[in-house]
Design an enzyme around this catalytic site. Sequence first.
Site, PDB file in Angstrom:
ATOM      1  N   HIS A 148      24.329   0.732  24.161  1.00  0.00           N
ATOM      2  CA  HIS A 148      24.370  -0.695  23.874  1.00  0.00           C
ATOM      3  C   HIS A 148      23.085  -1.367  24.347  1.00  0.00           C
ATOM      4  O   HIS A 148      22.303  -0.777  25.085  1.00  0.00           O
ATOM      5  CB  HIS A 148      25.593  -1.379  24.496  1.00  0.00           C
ATOM      6  CG  HIS A 148      25.765  -1.152  25.964  1.00  0.00           C
ATOM      7  ND1 HIS A 148      26.649  -0.231  26.473  1.00  0.00           N
ATOM      8  CD2 HIS A 148      25.195  -1.724  27.041  1.00  0.00           C
ATOM      9  CE1 HIS A 148      26.606  -0.254  27.793  1.00  0.00           C
ATOM     10  NE2 HIS A 148      25.721  -1.155  28.166  1.00  0.00           N
ATOM     11  N   GLU A 199      25.923  -6.042  24.107  1.00  0.00           N
ATOM     12  CA  GLU A 199      26.651  -6.570  25.255  1.00  0.00           C
ATOM     13  C   GLU A 199      26.051  -7.939  25.576  1.00  0.00           C
ATOM     14  O   GLU A 199      24.925  -8.035  26.066  1.00  0.00           O
ATOM     15  CB  GLU A 199      26.545  -5.654  26.465  1.00  0.00           C
ATOM     16  CG  GLU A 199      27.234  -6.208  27.706  1.00  0.00           C
ATOM     17  CD  GLU A 199      27.074  -5.340  28.941  1.00  0.00           C
ATOM     18  OE1 GLU A 199      27.301  -5.858  30.063  1.00  0.00           O
ATOM     19  OE2 GLU A 199      26.709  -4.150  28.790  1.00  0.00           O
ATOM     20  N   ASN A 203      26.174 -16.251  31.952  1.00  0.00           N
ATOM     21  CA  ASN A 203      26.203 -16.606  33.371  1.00  0.00           C
ATOM     22  C   ASN A 203      26.653 -18.053  33.500  1.00  0.00           C
ATOM     23  O   ASN A 203      26.094 -18.956  32.860  1.00  0.00           O
ATOM     24  CB  ASN A 203      24.816 -16.425  33.993  1.00  0.00           C
ATOM     25  CG  ASN A 203      24.410 -14.971  34.062  1.00  0.00           C
ATOM     26  OD1 ASN A 203      25.026 -14.158  34.750  1.00  0.00           O
ATOM     27  ND2 ASN A 203      23.360 -14.614  33.321  1.00  0.00           N
ATOM     28  N   HIS A 217      12.891  -7.997  18.010  1.00  0.00           N
ATOM     29  CA  HIS A 217      14.090  -8.327  17.240  1.00  0.00           C
ATOM     30  C   HIS A 217      15.079  -7.175  17.299  1.00  0.00           C
ATOM     31  O   HIS A 217      14.773  -6.081  17.771  1.00  0.00           O
ATOM     32  CB  HIS A 217      13.727  -8.633  15.783  1.00  0.00           C
ATOM     33  CG  HIS A 217      13.075  -7.474  15.078  1.00  0.00           C
ATOM     34  ND1 HIS A 217      11.710  -7.397  14.892  1.00  0.00           N
ATOM     35  CD2 HIS A 217      13.581  -6.333  14.531  1.00  0.00           C
ATOM     36  CE1 HIS A 217      11.407  -6.281  14.252  1.00  0.00           C
ATOM     37  NE2 HIS A 217      12.531  -5.618  14.025  1.00  0.00           N
ATOM     38  N   GLU A 265      16.353  -8.645  12.130  1.00  0.00           N
ATOM     39  CA  GLU A 265      15.781  -8.204  10.866  1.00  0.00           C
ATOM     40  C   GLU A 265      16.890  -7.573  10.033  1.00  0.00           C
ATOM     41  O   GLU A 265      17.595  -6.662  10.497  1.00  0.00           O
ATOM     42  CB  GLU A 265      14.671  -7.177  11.099  1.00  0.00           C
ATOM     43  CG  GLU A 265      14.039  -6.677   9.807  1.00  0.00           C
ATOM     44  CD  GLU A 265      12.968  -5.615  10.043  1.00  0.00           C
ATOM     45  OE1 GLU A 265      12.203  -5.328   9.108  1.00  0.00           O
ATOM     46  OE2 GLU A 265      12.922  -5.059  11.161  1.00  0.00           O
TER      47      GLU A 265
END
Length: 408
Positions: A148, A199, A203, A217, A265
């Site tokens: 991830h 992920e 905060n 990107h 993209e």
Amino acid sequence: MVRILPMASSTLNLASLRPSLSSTLKCSAKFGASVTPCNPNRRLALFHLGCGLGEFCLCSEAVKCAVNGRTVIGLEHLFNGVRISISERCNSVIPQAQLFGVRASKFLRTEKNSIEAGSTGNAAQASTSVNHENILEWAKKDKRRMLHVVYRVGDLDRTIKFYTECLGMKLLRKRDIPEERYTNAFLGYGPEDSHFVVELTYNYGVDKYDIGTGFGHFGIAVEDVAKTVDLIKAKGGKVTREPGPVKGGNTVIAFIEDPDGYKFELLERGLTPEPLCQVMLRVGDLDRSISFYEKAFGMELLRKRDNPEYKYTIAMMGYGPEDKNAVLELTYNYGVTEYTKGNAYAQIAIGTDDVYKTAEAIKLYGGKITREPGPLPGINTKITACLDPDGWKAVWHSSYFLGLVLQP
């Protein structure tokens, strides 16, 4: 009785087995075990040898070892009337003598069925010389996968809505950690155990971040870029580049921005098992980065393309073909050697069989370890974290471990 089980954790607590065994040993080595009858009236001596792997040995007075400073072979172990023979070849030895307060050059020995340690005091962990060629070969054979990518957002619910409605992702799970004042959400196009996912981190109280100039990107493969762009526009999304051929190529692409300013993209491809297919990062020395990711990360250079007309070069790095796996797109802009990182993008996570040996390989080839390999408190996962030569962070997770569960 001996049971050999695959386990998520590589921490083996022997204290529960017999009162005489109070050490907790850590294991992440892969090995073969054979079981034969043996004299049950012996107790275990404990000796820990490492080669960046954190191997363990369960030794009796019948142990037969050959150690020449770089190779450990033919270890035979006793437990409850069972002899466990383990063969493990290593490239180097790191005595973990501090676990027992013994000098690294001495074996533990048994006398009258009790354990005594030859020791002259606490010994620091010995340094090791690692065979570069073998580490490189191991890195290529390690079962690695990009798991991830982690980044921070200012409004989690808003971002989840955009990703699910405009990009077609699914919310896989969400967890709130109030004591640490943050919330995570995992989104993607398939289960985490088989797909590359995002992920998102929110905060508490932070609604804006600096993306910096180094992050480029994310890439998403779609069957029809134009239709996808129309859908995103209809949902109020921002399109920064209309559909059309990529500069210097034929692939139809488009660029969009999410609500936090992260660029995506869109690449026109046929059906693919991994729609979330790219993370683009800018680097200051492309050849240096390619060498590092090949050797330290065990990635393959899938392709490299120079675009002198537009003054940039790209290199696609990964663990399999681009049309079936997520890859890193490293971009070098002519004459630019440094970029700002900001505080928005965090890291990629990669699965590995062994975080200890991964850390050794990263150190050997110029990476910086920012978290030494080891288990996370309270959960059955081992990790290590590092920076590449440009300061991009990666966190390595143990993808599986083989543990021994021993019972009287």
